[in-house]
Design a protein around this motif. Structure first.
Motif, short mmCIF file in Angstrom:
data_model
loop_
_atom_site.label_atom_id
_atom_site.label_comp_id
_atom_site.label_asym_id
_atom_site.label_seq_id
_atom_site.Cartn_x
_atom_site.Cartn_y
_atom_site.Cartn_z
N GLN A 182 0.86 -1.16 -0.04
CA GLN A 182 0.01 0.10 0.10
C GLN A 182 0.93 1.21 -0.18
O GLN A 182 0.73 2.27 -0.63
CB GLN A 182 -0.91 0.11 1.28
CG GLN A 182 -1.92 1.14 1.24
CD GLN A 182 -2.86 1.48 -0.02
OE1 GLN A 182 -3.50 0.20 -0.21
NE2 GLN A 182 -2.84 2.41 -0.39
N ARG A 183 2.01 1.17 0.75
CA ARG A 183 2.75 2.27 0.98
C ARG A 183 3.56 2.51 -0.62
O ARG A 183 3.57 3.82 -0.97
CB ARG A 183 3.87 2.28 1.74
CG ARG A 183 3.46 2.28 3.33
CD ARG A 183 4.56 2.48 4.63
NE ARG A 183 5.42 1.33 4.56
CZ ARG A 183 5.07 0.25 5.34
NH1 ARG A 183 4.04 0.21 6.00
NH2 ARG A 183 5.81 -0.74 5.02
N ARG A 184 3.76 1.52 -1.09
CA ARG A 184 4.45 1.65 -2.58
C ARG A 184 3.49 2.35 -3.49
O ARG A 184 3.70 3.24 -4.32
CB ARG A 184 4.86 0.20 -2.98
CG ARG A 184 5.28 0.08 -4.46
CD ARG A 184 6.43 0.97 -4.81
NE ARG A 184 6.87 0.60 -6.19
CZ ARG A 184 7.79 1.27 -7.02
NH1 ARG A 184 8.46 2.19 -6.29
NH2 ARG A 184 7.89 1.00 -8.18
N LYS A 185 2.12 1.87 -3.49
CA LYS A 185 1.12 2.25 -4.32
C LYS A 185 0.94 3.89 -4.11
O LYS A 185 0.69 4.54 -4.89
CB LYS A 185 -0.27 1.46 -3.99
CG LYS A 185 -1.27 2.11 -4.95
CD LYS A 185 -2.48 1.16 -4.62
CE LYS A 185 -3.77 1.59 -5.60
NZ LYS A 185 -4.88 0.81 -5.34
N ASP A 186 0.80 4.27 -2.64
CA ASP A 186 0.63 5.66 -2.25
C ASP A 186 1.78 6.50 -2.97
O ASP A 186 1.36 7.79 -3.08
CB ASP A 186 0.44 5.70 -0.63
CG ASP A 186 -0.86 5.16 -0.40
OD1 ASP A 186 -1.60 4.83 -1.08
OD2 ASP A 186 -0.77 4.65 0.93
N ALA A 187 2.94 5.86 -3.06
CA ALA A 187 4.23 6.73 -3.33
C ALA A 187 4.32 6.74 -5.05
O ALA A 187 5.11 7.69 -5.49
CB ALA A 187 5.51 6.13 -2.87
N ARG A 188 3.71 6.18 -5.85
CA ARG A 188 3.76 5.98 -7.07
C ARG A 188 3.40 7.40 -7.71
O ARG A 188 4.23 7.58 -8.61
CB ARG A 188 2.88 5.08 -7.86
CG ARG A 188 3.31 3.60 -7.54
CD ARG A 188 2.62 2.34 -8.21
NE ARG A 188 3.12 1.06 -8.02
CZ ARG A 188 2.40 -0.12 -8.18
NH1 ARG A 188 1.17 0.23 -8.18
NH2 ARG A 188 3.20 -1.12 -8.05
N PRO A 189 2.39 8.18 -7.37
CA PRO A 189 2.32 9.42 -8.14
C PRO A 189 3.51 10.38 -8.13
O PRO A 189 4.06 10.91 -8.98
CB PRO A 189 0.95 9.73 -7.32
CG PRO A 189 0.19 8.93 -7.04
CD PRO A 189 1.23 7.87 -6.52
N GLN A 190 4.27 10.32 -6.93
CA GLN A 190 5.25 11.24 -6.68
C GLN A 190 6.49 10.38 -7.45
O GLN A 190 7.30 11.36 -8.12
CB GLN A 190 5.72 11.21 -5.19
CG GLN A 190 6.98 12.28 -5.04
CD GLN A 190 6.40 13.69 -5.48
OE1 GLN A 190 5.31 14.13 -5.08
NE2 GLN A 190 7.43 14.18 -6.36
#
Length: 209
Positions: free
Chosen positions: A7-15
């Motif tokens: 989930q953390r990886r997914k949240d960081a993807r836009p950046q």
């Protein structure tokens, strides 16, 4: 519940996608950069990129909003609550702009727009609406407040806005062109140059006495 690594990886993807795009835009220019290259640089599939940013134009707009629009909105909110001398606020805002925008990633975004605007009128208009007009409105409003309060003499607000902004754009272009290769280095810091600019300009703005 604590977020999982996935989930953390997914949240960081836009950046991560924005960072990858900025790197490629600097290396190759906006026109020459392909969306699949951005996805590859970020380590994701092209479909993942399109899930967050449907087109390269939308990706670029997101970069502008994150690196520039956000700072303008913050400055406008601070200015609306400020009650002290306008000259002091203008000086602080210019120094803060350089610290947050001028020599960082946001400054690179500004340079890319200047280089590519002629070829991409839609993005140029977006930049005008999102960055240039709000910036000029903010600074012009402060000058008008200074005139109304008697702190500044009556001057052309539009011309004064350009006089305040132009030296910062010059420093930005130098920083992200000659400055990157240590060619023709500046003998003064940007902060010193901004102080000198404000000193010269304010002596022409302040009311007698």
């Amino acid at each position: 519940m604590a977020s999982t690594p996935r989930q953390r990886r997914k949240d960081a993807r836009p950046q991560e996608l924005l960072d990858a795009a900025l790197e490629l835009f600097v290396e190759k220019g906006f026109a020459a950069t392909r969306s699949e290259e951005v996805a590859a640089r970020a380590g994701v599939a092209k479909g993942t990129l399109y899930r967050y940013y449907p087109s390269k134009n939308e990706l670029f707009k997101a970069m502008v909003r994150e690196n520039l629009s956000m700072h303008i909105a913050e400055s406008a909110a601070q200015a609306a609550q400020y009650e002290g001398p306008i000259a002091e606020l203008l000086g602080r805002m210019m120094q803060a702009w350089w610290a947050k925008v001028g020599h960082g990633k946001a400054g690179v975004v500004c340079k890319i727009v200047m280089v590519e605007a002629r070829r991409f009128p839609e993005l140029a208009q977006f930049y005008v609406d999102e960055v240039i007009t709000p910036s000029q409105t903010l600074i012009g409003g402060l000058i008008e407040r200074g005139i109304r309060s008697g702190e500044f003499r009556a001057v052309s607000i539009e011309a004064t806005v350009h006089l305040l902004i132009a030296p910062m754009l010059h420093m930005l272009l130098h920083e992200h062109s000659f400055g990157e290769h240590d060619i023709c280095p500046e003998t003064m810091t940007a902060e010193e140059l901004l102080d000198a600019q404000m000193s010269l300009l304010l002596h022409g703005l302040l009311a007698p006495g």
